[in-house]
Design a protein around this motif. Structure first.
Motif: not given
Length: 146
Positions: A111, A114-115, A118, A120-121
């Motif tokens: 998380s 992702k936060q 930007e 791709n995870i």
């Protein structure tokens, strides 16, 4: 927390022949969580990973971060990083965090990426037997620990 970071040209994870995550050009992280780890350990390492300069610039010097190259990150849980093999021939995992705590910190790390970016995870699957394939680029492999 112990993380084996590998710069990859591609990497993927499959669980029971179903792909759970795949990336091109980026970082594959094998993440081990220690029983003493907490949110601060995770955030420090996650921030370090986002800024770590392990990609080549135009002159071939490792001077760019995964964010600079708009790479991707594959995060794979790996409790065996905390194996103790000093006594006997069967590793023990007493210092690894228990499943509940480890899964929580693992998910918080995903998380966080992702936060805070930007990018791709992608992920493996916590607690599953996974088939991991990758092409180490360089090779560049670092062991990070906090």
């Amino acid at each position: 927390m112990k993380i084996v970071l590998q710069r990859v040209s591609k990497a993927s994870v499959r669980v029971e022949n179903v792909q759970t995550g795949a990336i091109e050009n980026g970082l594959m992280l094998l993440v081990g969580i220690h029983e003493d780890d907490d949110q601060q350990h995770m955030e420090w390492l996650a921030e370090k990973i986002l800024k770590l300069r392990v990609f080549d610039d135009k002159s071939g010097k490792m001077n760019l971060s995964v964010q600079d190259v708009k790479g991707e990150i594959l995060v794979v849980p790996q409790f065996t990083l905390y194996a103790d093999y000093e006594q006997g021939n069967r590793p023990s995992y007493f210092s690894a965090a228990g499943p509940e705590k480890a899964e929580k910190l693992y998910n918080e790390m995903v998380s966080y990426f992702k936060q805070q970016s930007e990018l791709n995870i992608e992920t493996g699957k916590f607690g599953a037997n996974m088939d991991v394939e990758f092409c180490n680029d360089g090779p560049v492999t670092l062991v990070l620990e906090k």
